[in-house]
Design a protein around this motif. Structure first.
Motif, PDB file in Angstrom:
ATOM      1  N   VAL A  64      -5.872 -34.156 -12.333  1.00 26.53           N
ATOM      2  CA  VAL A  64      -6.441 -35.382 -12.751  1.00 26.53           C
ATOM      3  C   VAL A  64      -7.571 -35.250 -12.963  1.00 26.53           C
ATOM      4  O   VAL A  64      -8.304 -35.716 -13.952  1.00 26.53           O
ATOM      5  N   LEU A  65      -8.557 -35.143 -11.755  1.00 27.56           N
ATOM      6  CA  LEU A  65      -9.978 -35.296 -12.079  1.00 27.56           C
ATOM      7  C   LEU A  65     -10.548 -34.232 -12.882  1.00 27.56           C
ATOM      8  O   LEU A  65     -11.641 -34.318 -13.418  1.00 27.56           O
ATOM      9  N   SER A  66      -9.917 -32.819 -13.062  1.00 28.34           N
ATOM     10  CA  SER A  66     -10.405 -32.042 -13.966  1.00 28.34           C
ATOM     11  C   SER A  66     -10.547 -32.341 -15.283  1.00 28.34           C
ATOM     12  O   SER A  66     -11.025 -31.741 -16.038  1.00 28.34           O
ATOM     13  N   GLU A  67      -9.710 -33.176 -15.642  1.00 31.08           N
ATOM     14  CA  GLU A  67      -9.316 -33.717 -17.059  1.00 31.08           C
ATOM     15  C   GLU A  67     -10.155 -34.879 -17.420  1.00 31.08           C
ATOM     16  O   GLU A  67     -10.176 -35.238 -18.598  1.00 31.08           O
ATOM     17  N   ALA A  68     -10.573 -35.591 -16.492  1.00 30.46           N
ATOM     18  CA  ALA A  68     -11.039 -37.124 -16.357  1.00 30.46           C
ATOM     19  C   ALA A  68     -12.529 -36.863 -17.499  1.00 30.46           C
ATOM     20  O   ALA A  68     -13.141 -35.677 -16.958  1.00 30.46           O
ATOM     21  N   THR A  69     -12.583 -37.567 -18.751  1.00 31.71           N
ATOM     22  CA  THR A  69     -14.072 -37.382 -19.239  1.00 31.71           C
ATOM     23  C   THR A  69     -14.903 -38.402 -19.105  1.00 31.71           C
ATOM     24  O   THR A  69     -16.089 -38.558 -19.567  1.00 31.71           O
ATOM     25  N   ARG A  70     -14.678 -39.449 -18.166  1.00 30.71           N
ATOM     26  CA  ARG A  70     -15.468 -40.454 -17.610  1.00 30.71           C
ATOM     27  C   ARG A  70     -15.309 -40.474 -16.205  1.00 30.71           C
ATOM     28  O   ARG A  70     -14.515 -40.109 -15.460  1.00 30.71           O
ATOM     29  N   PRO A  71     -16.450 -41.298 -15.551  1.00 26.08           N
ATOM     30  CA  PRO A  71     -16.309 -41.505 -13.992  1.00 26.08           C
ATOM     31  C   PRO A  71     -15.061 -42.218 -13.642  1.00 26.08           C
ATOM     32  O   PRO A  71     -14.883 -42.946 -14.306  1.00 26.08           O
ATOM     33  N   ARG A 103     -14.970 -31.899  -3.937  1.00 23.38           N
ATOM     34  CA  ARG A 103     -14.679 -30.512  -5.177  1.00 23.38           C
ATOM     35  C   ARG A 103     -14.989 -31.341  -6.275  1.00 23.38           C
ATOM     36  O   ARG A 103     -15.226 -30.468  -7.364  1.00 23.38           O
ATOM     37  N   HIS A 104     -15.276 -32.597  -6.505  1.00 26.12           N
ATOM     38  CA  HIS A 104     -15.255 -33.328  -7.951  1.00 26.12           C
ATOM     39  C   HIS A 104     -16.109 -34.358  -7.657  1.00 26.12           C
ATOM     40  O   HIS A 104     -16.252 -35.490  -8.481  1.00 26.12           O
ATOM     41  N   ALA A 105     -17.260 -34.096  -7.287  1.00 24.18           N
ATOM     42  CA  ALA A 105     -18.310 -35.172  -6.841  1.00 24.18           C
ATOM     43  C   ALA A 105     -18.929 -35.766  -8.193  1.00 24.18           C
ATOM     44  O   ALA A 105     -19.131 -36.802  -8.407  1.00 24.18           O
ATOM     45  N   GLU A 106     -18.869 -34.741  -9.100  1.00 23.77           N
ATOM     46  CA  GLU A 106     -19.650 -35.117 -10.551  1.00 23.77           C
ATOM     47  C   GLU A 106     -18.463 -35.976 -11.330  1.00 23.77           C
ATOM     48  O   GLU A 106     -19.194 -36.609 -12.180  1.00 23.77           O
ATOM     49  N   SER A 107     -17.260 -35.928 -11.081  1.00 24.99           N
ATOM     50  CA  SER A 107     -16.311 -36.785 -11.722  1.00 24.99           C
ATOM     51  C   SER A 107     -16.121 -38.169 -11.037  1.00 24.99           C
ATOM     52  O   SER A 107     -15.546 -38.845 -11.647  1.00 24.99           O
ATOM     53  N   VAL A 108     -16.201 -38.163  -9.698  1.00 27.40           N
ATOM     54  CA  VAL A 108     -15.803 -39.358  -8.975  1.00 27.40           C
ATOM     55  C   VAL A 108     -17.199 -40.418  -8.778  1.00 27.40           C
ATOM     56  O   VAL A 108     -18.084 -40.182  -8.182  1.00 27.40           O
ATOM     57  N   ARG A 109     -16.882 -41.683  -9.423  1.00 24.91           N
ATOM     58  CA  ARG A 109     -17.773 -42.513  -9.347  1.00 24.91           C
ATOM     59  C   ARG A 109     -17.876 -43.268  -7.961  1.00 24.91           C
ATOM     60  O   ARG A 109     -18.857 -43.462  -7.466  1.00 24.91           O
ATOM     61  N   GLY A 110     -16.766 -43.417  -7.241  1.00 30.40           N
ATOM     62  CA  GLY A 110     -16.498 -43.812  -5.859  1.00 30.40           C
ATOM     63  C   GLY A 110     -15.135 -44.074  -5.627  1.00 30.40           C
ATOM     64  O   GLY A 110     -14.211 -43.324  -6.092  1.00 30.40           O
ATOM     65  N   ILE A 111     -15.019 -44.573  -4.351  1.00 24.92           N
ATOM     66  CA  ILE A 111     -13.691 -44.909  -3.903  1.00 24.92           C
ATOM     67  C   ILE A 111     -13.655 -46.388  -3.372  1.00 24.92           C
ATOM     68  O   ILE A 111     -14.353 -46.750  -2.819  1.00 24.92           O
ATOM     69  N   LYS A 112     -12.299 -46.919  -3.828  1.00 25.31           N
ATOM     70  CA  LYS A 112     -12.195 -48.287  -3.430  1.00 25.31           C
ATOM     71  C   LYS A 112     -11.295 -48.127  -2.058  1.00 25.31           C
ATOM     72  O   LYS A 112     -10.265 -47.529  -2.188  1.00 25.31           O
ATOM     73  N   VAL A 113     -11.706 -48.606  -0.977  1.00 21.00           N
ATOM     74  CA  VAL A 113     -10.906 -48.584   0.198  1.00 21.00           C
ATOM     75  C   VAL A 113     -10.498 -49.921   0.719  1.00 21.00           C
ATOM     76  O   VAL A 113     -11.158 -50.858   0.785  1.00 21.00           O
TER      77      VAL A 113
END
Length: 385
Positions: free
Chosen positions: A175-182, A218-228
């Motif tokens: 999924v993260l590999s196909e994301a085009t936005r954060p 692995r996907h720091a460039e695609s991950v804006r953050g994480i909601k916990v």
């Protein structure tokens, strides 16, 4: 008339007189010191609302007005997530329509919005890993195609399908590999949804954290953050300390948000909270103080709201949406107290009465006479007066 008869969770009924509303200096522009999103609920069409799922149960105009109220306070909106009854009355068909409408409204006023995606177009008992991956991708493409950024919500079907951490890694990689936005990831604990027990392939949350950090690494460039959303402040602090630079920790801790947002001088949490849908004016005013460098003022405004939030999110926590809708009704943000799927029956009348007392203790109600009239009318209709 402000004196009203209120039931309590202990079965008693007592008279309560509503006090004065809090005086708060809110802001219309987004805060600069923190990112802040409120997870918004949906307003049901009172004539059509019933146990069946579907978009025809939603009062679209009233639902969108709620979003504008939050944007007017400088808050972003987290759309189509669990506060909107996602997976608990709101199915994918309705969630997609909700997202498209809210995205159009947000874009028209250049407001902040993120949209939850999941795998809820699949049957509840699906345990096919490839189907889970494709379901996530379908929703990702749909929301991104409408101009939205997504929150990658936890999947009940993935829990059923995964044999261990490697299966989570493979799905999230795809999924993260196909994301085009954060993308914002979402770690929703079983306190909110028991079906998510063992998410990331581990029942030990610190072992699960290692999987989360592996995915983000692995996907720091695609991950804006994480909601916990674990209601575990210490674990949240440990995770945010270990996040790569530039990756945000969005607190979903509706019990301890004041300390987590304020931070420890080195790290802080941003906010993506269902509680902010209830206490939006307080969040707006508190962030205004924080932007000015006044942490004490921030705490003075926001900390007293946590007692109300803890009651809204009391066990069984999944029924917190009832409190969100109830307080919106009492404060004039919607015209009735009825929820899609009949979800309002998830809380007792005593709990609703306790919410009135807790909300009044912080001056939540902007017009106490108006609120007293609504409270009295509702409880009288249920034999309490």
């Amino acid at each position: 008339m402000r004196a009203i008869a209120l039931p309590a969770a202990d079965g008693t009924i007592s008279t309560h007189e509503l006090g004065r509303p809090a005086e708060l200096r809110v802001r219309a522009d987004p805060a600069s010191s923190r990112l802040a999103y409120a997870a918004a609920h949906v307003v049901a069409d009172p004539v059509r609302a019933c146990a069946e799922a579907g978009p025809d149960q939603i009062d679209w105009d009233a639902t969108l007005r709620l979003r504008h109220r939050l944007w007017d306070l400088g808050l972003g909106v987290a759309e189509a997530m669990d506060t909107s009854q996602r997976g608990m009355g709101l199915n994918w068909e309705a969630a997609r329509e909700l997202a498209r409408r809210s995205l159009a409204e947000a874009h028209a006023r250049s407001a902040r919005i993120v949209v939850g995606i999941a795998t809820d177009q699949l049957p509840a008992d699906s345990s096919d890993l490839s189907a889970v991956r494709e379901a996530y991708l379908e929703q990702l493409h749909d929301i991104e195609g409408a101009g939205g950024e997504v929150v990658l919500m936890a999947s009940r079907q993935l829990v059923r399908a995964a044999d261990g951490a490697e299966d989570y890694l493979s799905v999230y990689d795809a999924v993260l590999s196909e994301a085009t936005r954060p993308v914002v990831l979402h770690w929703l604990g079983e306190v909110f949804d028991p079906a998510l027990a063992g998410y990331w392939g581990h029942t030990d949350p610190y072992k699960a954290m290692s999987v989360v950090l592996d995915i983000i690494g692995r996907h720091a460039e695609s991950v804006r953050g994480i909601k916990v959303s674990l209601l575990d402040a210490e674990l949240e602090r440990e995770l945010r300390r270990r996040l790569p630079d530039g990756v945000h920790l969005f607190t979903g801790d509706d019990y301890n948000y004041t300390d987590l947002i304020a931070g420890d001088g080195t790290h802080h949490s941003d906010a993506l909270l269902g509680a902010f849908a209830v206490i939006g004016r307080y969040a707006s005013a508190a962030l205004n103080r924080l932007d000015a460098g006044d942490e004490a003022g921030f705490r003075e405004i926001l900390a007293p709201t946590e007692a109300l939030s803890r009651l809204v999110f009391a066990s069984p926590t999944r029924f917190y949406k009832v409190g969100v809708a109830w307080l919106a009704y009492l404060d004039g943000a919607q015209d009735h107290f009825r929820m899609i799927g009949g979800f309002e029956t998830g809380r007792s009348l005593g709990h609703l009465g306790d919410l009135v007392r807790a909300a009044d203790s912080i001056g939540l109600f902007a017009d106490p006479d108006f609120t007293a009239h609504r409270v009295a009318g509702y409880f009288t209709a249920h034999g309490i007066g």
